[in-house]
Design a protein around this motif. Structure first.
Motif, mmCIF file in Angstrom:
data_model
loop_
_atom_site.group_PDB
_atom_site.id
_atom_site.type_symbol
_atom_site.label_atom_id
_atom_site.label_comp_id
_atom_site.label_asym_id
_atom_site.label_seq_id
_atom_site.Cartn_x
_atom_site.Cartn_y
_atom_site.Cartn_z
ATOM 1 N N ASP A 196 0.821 -1.211 0.000
ATOM 2 C CA ASP A 196 0.000 0.000 0.000
ATOM 3 C C ASP A 196 0.853 1.258 0.000
ATOM 4 N N LEU A 197 2.048 1.155 0.545
ATOM 5 C CA LEU A 197 2.952 2.298 0.596
ATOM 6 C C LEU A 197 3.593 2.599 -0.755
ATOM 7 N N ILE A 198 3.699 1.583 -1.590
ATOM 8 C CA ILE A 198 4.465 1.741 -2.832
ATOM 9 C C ILE A 198 3.939 2.867 -3.722
ATOM 10 N N PRO A 199 2.615 2.967 -3.990
ATOM 11 C CA PRO A 199 2.158 4.088 -4.816
ATOM 12 C C PRO A 199 2.522 5.454 -4.235
ATOM 13 N N THR A 200 2.437 5.584 -2.905
ATOM 14 C CA THR A 200 2.814 6.857 -2.281
ATOM 15 C C THR A 200 4.301 7.130 -2.446
ATOM 16 N N LEU A 201 5.126 6.091 -2.271
ATOM 17 C CA LEU A 201 6.561 6.260 -2.459
ATOM 18 C C LEU A 201 6.883 6.629 -3.903
ATOM 19 N N LEU A 202 6.140 6.054 -4.836
ATOM 20 C CA LEU A 202 6.349 6.404 -6.239
ATOM 21 C C LEU A 202 5.937 7.853 -6.510
ATOM 22 N N CYS A 203 4.876 8.297 -5.850
ATOM 23 C CA CYS A 203 4.498 9.710 -5.961
ATOM 24 C C CYS A 203 5.638 10.609 -5.500
ATOM 25 N N CYS A 204 6.240 10.238 -4.394
ATOM 26 C CA CYS A 204 7.357 11.023 -3.851
ATOM 27 C C CYS A 204 8.540 11.018 -4.811
ATOM 28 N N GLN A 205 8.770 9.895 -5.459
ATOM 29 C CA GLN A 205 9.859 9.828 -6.430
ATOM 30 C C GLN A 205 9.588 10.753 -7.614
ATOM 31 N N GLY A 235 10.163 8.503 -19.741
ATOM 32 C CA GLY A 235 10.112 7.039 -19.721
ATOM 33 C C GLY A 235 9.913 6.486 -18.328
ATOM 34 N N ARG A 236 10.555 7.098 -17.349
ATOM 35 C CA ARG A 236 10.396 6.629 -15.976
ATOM 36 C C ARG A 236 8.972 6.834 -15.479
ATOM 37 N N CYS A 237 8.352 7.947 -15.876
ATOM 38 C CA CYS A 237 6.980 8.221 -15.437
ATOM 39 C C CYS A 237 6.018 7.156 -15.945
ATOM 40 N N ALA A 238 6.237 6.679 -17.162
ATOM 41 C CA ALA A 238 5.388 5.599 -17.668
ATOM 42 C C ALA A 238 5.549 4.355 -16.807
ATOM 43 N N GLY A 239 6.781 4.087 -16.367
ATOM 44 C CA GLY A 239 7.022 2.947 -15.478
ATOM 45 C C GLY A 239 6.363 3.122 -14.125
ATOM 46 N N VAL A 240 6.356 4.356 -13.613
ATOM 47 C CA VAL A 240 5.706 4.632 -12.329
ATOM 48 C C VAL A 240 4.213 4.356 -12.412
ATOM 49 N N ALA A 241 3.579 4.801 -13.479
ATOM 50 C CA ALA A 241 2.138 4.560 -13.642
ATOM 51 C C ALA A 241 1.842 3.070 -13.706
ATOM 52 N N ALA A 279 2.540 11.062 -12.542
ATOM 53 C CA ALA A 279 3.411 10.494 -13.576
ATOM 54 C C ALA A 279 2.992 10.981 -14.961
ATOM 55 N N ALA A 280 1.672 11.018 -15.209
ATOM 56 C CA ALA A 280 1.188 11.459 -16.519
ATOM 57 C C ALA A 280 1.505 12.930 -16.764
ATOM 58 N N VAL A 281 1.300 13.762 -15.739
ATOM 59 C CA VAL A 281 1.560 15.196 -15.892
ATOM 60 C C VAL A 281 3.035 15.466 -16.150
ATOM 61 N N LEU A 282 3.905 14.849 -15.339
ATOM 62 C CA LEU A 282 5.337 15.066 -15.539
ATOM 63 C C LEU A 282 5.786 14.504 -16.887
#
Length: 303
Positions: A196-205, A235-241, A279-282
């Motif tokens: 559950d923490l992973i999406p939040t951590l990805l947001c922070c990244q 490219g990284r943002c696509a991976g985050v999504a 991720a999409a916006v960036l």
């Protein structure tokens, strides 16, 4: 020294607000009881009780030491009034309600009101400084980085508290079972909490990447290095999504696969909206920089 004074005052006010929010409601009710006893002890005790109440109520006035008055400084007066009213009704709870344990309810209401008001004032003050910053790129980088750090800290704290409550609830609801029989459930709850923490951590990244890009834009907005960084981040943002959505699916799948050994389960039909949106916006902004670079090169050729 004077330059650091506003930051120090803001830190004091934010700390006071945080302490008010973190103080157990029973502790505030006990404070009201103690002040009432002090007031009833005699003329000297009554004067001391009033002095304590007025002194605590005056704490928000520290924010007025910040140079330059703003229209929303009236929030400090509101916070002072909320503190005074909260303490007054904690000392005299029957004036507000005759319900048993009303001191606890009054304490919760007062602490929540004061905390929200002080934080609102601090946020508006901070926004004023951000909007008038001389180096917007560096200011944005600092804002995004510290926002990421704060978001991580709050998310870990909240997830840890929720995990402890779920483990405690599971243990209390299955007292007939041995601890080792509940271990698969405890381990699964822990894994799910981390997931559950992973999406939040990805947001922070993503926020951190945005800060890096802001710094690069401040230094060389149309340089090859800036464009290359924007393409890498895209490219990284696509991976985050993809990772955010995948974790949501995997969490429910894990519970379904282990359903036979679990003593509690929670299935969420949810979508990691914040992570995917950031991720999409960036990612789109990174594509925009490539186009802006091409336009800049064309203009340079024409000139």
């Amino acid at each position: 020294m004077k330059k650091n004074l506003p930051a120090a005052l803001t830190a004091v006010l934010l700390l006071a607000a945080a302490l008010a929010a973190a103080t157990p409601a029973g502790g505030l009710a006990a404070l009201g009881t103690w002040l009432r006893r002090l007031s009833l002890s005699g003329a000297g005790g009554n004067a001391a009780a009033w002095g304590i109440v007025l002194g605590l109520s005056a704490l928000p006035a520290l924010g007025l030491l910040w140079r330059g008055r703003q229209g929303y400084d009236w929030l400090l007066l509101l916070a002072a009034g909320e503190i005074f009213a909260g303490l007054y009704f904690l000392v005299n709870p029957t004036l507000l309600t005759a319900a048993d344990g009303s001191g606890t309810m009054i304490g919760l209401a007062a602490a929540g009101s004061v905390t929200a008001t002080v934080l609102a004032w601090a946020a508006l003050r901070g926004l004023q400084n951000i909007m008038s910053a001389e180096d917007p790129g560096r200011t944005m980088a600092l804002l995004l980085r510290w926002s990421a750090v704060t978001l991580v800290w709050l998310a870990v704290l909240l997830q840890g508290v929720n995990l402890w409550q779920e483990i405690s609830h599971t243990g209390a609801a299955n007292t007939a079972l041995r601890p080792e029989e509940l271990m698969p459930t405890y381990l699964t709850l822990t894994v799910l909490a981390v997931m559950d923490l992973i999406p939040t951590l990805l947001c922070c990244q993503v926020l951190s990447w945005g800060g890096e890009l802001a710094l690069r834009l401040e230094e060389d907005p149309f340089g090859e290095g800036t464009v290359a960084m924007s393409e890498r981040l895209g490219g990284r943002c696509a991976g985050v999504a993809a990772a955010s959505v995948g974790v949501c699916v995997a969490g429910n799948l894990l519970q379904f696969a282990l359903l036979s050994v679990l003593r509690t389960a929670r299935f969420n039909v949810s979508f990691p909206f914040a992570a995917v949106l950031l991720a999409a916006v960036l990612g789109l902004l990174c594509r925009y920089f490539r186009r802006a670079k091409a336009v800049s090169d064309d203009n340079g050729t024409i000139i």
